[in-house]
Design an enzyme around this catalytic site. Structure first.
Site, PDB file in Angstrom:
ATOM      1  CG  ASP A 107      -2.897  20.760 -12.569  1.00 11.62           C
ATOM      2  OD1 ASP A 107      -3.376  20.294 -13.618  1.00 11.62           O
ATOM      3  OD2 ASP A 107      -2.902  20.149 -11.488  1.00 11.62           O
ATOM      4  NE  ARG A 188       2.286  23.255  -0.485  1.00 10.48           N
ATOM      5  CZ  ARG A 188       3.236  22.610  -1.127  1.00 10.48           C
ATOM      6  NH1 ARG A 188       4.481  23.080  -1.107  1.00 10.48           N
ATOM      7  NH2 ARG A 188       2.981  21.496  -1.787  1.00 10.48           N
ATOM      8  CG  ASP A 217      -0.533  21.948   0.049  1.00  6.71           C
ATOM      9  OD1 ASP A 217      -0.171  21.908   1.238  1.00  6.71           O
ATOM     10  OD2 ASP A 217       0.015  21.279  -0.848  1.00  6.71           O
ATOM     11  CB  SER A 269      -0.137  13.178  -6.008  1.00  8.14           C
ATOM     12  OG  SER A 269      -0.035  14.524  -5.597  1.00  8.14           O
TER      13      SER A 269
END
Length: 493
Positions: A107, A188, A217, A269
């Site tokens: 990605d 994050r 996120d 994931s």
């Protein structure tokens, strides 16, 4: 301060920057200029751009001590300069330079050329080391170069992550929806904060991330950007582009001559950092399915854990862990050691269905071995040091604290204010807790504190001078008076 490593996307003359020691490790950072330098005078001119003193040897190797301030360097290759957009921007507008949260996967590798094509900008790839493992950092220079980025910046944020983000949540007792210890949620903001810093250092006018439009996120990244630099433009390709999935991304990569990462695609994931490892997707999308045994990576199956328990002593000062079995450790080192110990005993596995911030429910499985041990230790020590009313208020605010962190509002004044409260009331939470680890369970076997409110002379069944048992009769009559009056009313008394 986090150590900074900037990696050139070309190679010629190598300069080794030796950062300060972290424990017993010496971090080596390398920088290469995009072309050969024809004289020491030219080298001196280029070196002055780094705001540091350099010593030149006959082999053109340069060594200097890292400044605390992040190093900024021009790392574009001649090939990349020629292929960069000339002027006028891209299909969606014009940006000068974008800092991209970069992992090296499919990605983010595709996002690099997409940004150049659609915004006519240079792309600075940024990777944060929050303890995801050395394998995740291997080969990033080559991947970023192949994708068309002009610069790669890597920062070691492990100590900052644990000290300034994990430990405050631990001190606050922040747990989201009864189970989740906020592993991804805490990581994050520290990554996004570093991106804002890098954007300032390299002169970028925008930041970008590869978060999807369905997850939490995207909110966590962007709220941090808003709080720390509201002037930065934010680009979220997954909310803009036509790429719908992995096959579309592979096709786009081939079209733009971006080598597709050859790593095997996991059926799950995953997100990993020093605090936890999360698993989502595949069979986990059905809440009725039991996770497969081979899915777990940080912990052994409790059934396969040692048949003998292991005892640990955790030292705590003002609500913050400082030692394991009497050995003082840095925040990151302490957590890493407890991850290893807890993992071999199958500690810290959580399977839950949670409510995402965007409204949907999702099922995730989390491994948090060291964190589970630390939560048990801190909460148990508080049983000695906090009175009833304080503990109740703390527990109620912990719920709000966890919600704020989960929602990406780390830099919100409300979280900061609650954190100030937590810091103040845990000043006396100092002492040690002994824990027993056995086949997936953590049990407390002992606790001690010089600030303990527990008094054996008061709690003992033996009569004492401080507590007269006869006083209880009057207390009970007064305490139960509302109930007694109501009963009298119902009976017509």
């Amino acid at each position: 301060m986090a150590q900074l490593k900037e990696v050139s996307l070309c190679s010629s003359i190598n300069f080794a920057f030796h950062a300060p020691k972290r424990g017993s490790l010496l971090y080596h950072d390398k920088l290469s200029f995009p072309r050969k330098l024809h004289s020491f005078q030219e080298f001196g001119s280029r070196a002055s751009e780094l705001n540091g003193r350099a010593v030149v040897s006959s082999t053109c190797n340069v060594i200097r001590a890292c400044e605390p301030k992040a190093i900024q360097a021009l790392l574009s290759s001649e090939r990349e300069v020629e292929s960069a957009p000339k002027s006028g921007g891209g299909r969606r507008g014009k940006l000068n330079k974008v800092v991209l949260a970069y992992s090296g996967g499919l990605d983010t590798s595709v996002i690099v050329p997409w940004l150049r094509e659609n915004y006519g900008c240079e792309v600075v790839c940024f990777t944060a080391d929050v303890g995801q493992g050395i394998k995740e950092l291997d080969g990033l220079e080559e991947k970023a170069k192949a994708s068309g980025a002009c610069q790669l910046v890597v920062k070691d944020l492990k100590e900052e992550f644990v000290k300034d983000y994990i430990f405050p949540c631990l001190r606050a007792g922040a747990i989201y929806e009864r189970k989740y210890l906020l592993g991804t949620s805490m990581a994050r903001p520290v990554i996004a904060k570093a991106m804002v810093d890098v954007a300032r250092e390299v002169g970028a006018d925008a930041v970008a991330h590869g978060c999807t439009g369905k997850g939490n996120d995207q909110v966590r990244f962007e709220l941090t950007f808003f709080a720390l630099n509201p002037e930065l433009n934010v680009v979220a390709p997954w909310r803009e582009w036509d790429i719908q999935g992995r096959e579309d991304a592979i096709e786009y990569a081939k079209k733009h001559n971006v080598p597709v990462p050859v790593t095997k695609k996991s059926i799950y994931s995953r997100d990993r950092n020093l605090w936890h490892l999360s698993h989502e997707g595949d069979i986990l999308e059905d809440p009725e399915n039991e996770p497969k045994k081979d899915m777990y990576m940080m912990s052994v199956d409790p059934e396969d854990a040692p048949n003998q328990p292991e005892y640990l002593e955790i030292g705590i000062v003002s609500g913050i862990p400082v030692s394991v079995n009497g050995k003082k450790l840095s925040p990151a080192s302490l957590l890493a050691e407890l991850n290893e110990i807890g993992g071999r005993h199958g500690i810290g596995r959580i399977d839950m269905v949670e409510n995402r911030l965007v409204g949907m429910k999702s099922r995730g499985v989390y491994e948090t071995p060291g964190g589970t041990i630390l939560f048990s230790a801190v909460q148990e020590l508080e049983s000695l040091t906090l009175d009833r009313e304080t503990m109740q208020v703390k527990d109620s605010l912990a719920l709000k604290y966890a919600e704020l962190v989960y929602a990406g509002r780390w830099f919100d004044p409300l979280r900061e204010s609650i954190d100030a409260f937590m810091e103040n009331i845990t000043k006396t939470t100092t002492g040690s807790v002994t824990l027993k680890l056995y086949k997936g369970s953590v049990s407390v076997t002992g606790r001690t504190s010089p600030k303990s409110l527990y008094r054996q002379d008061i709690s003992s069944f033996e009569s004492g001078q401080i507590y007269d048992q006869a006083d209880a009769a009057g207390f009970i009559r007064l305490y139960g008076l509302p109930m007694r009056v109501r009963a009298m009313l119902e009976r017509g008394i």
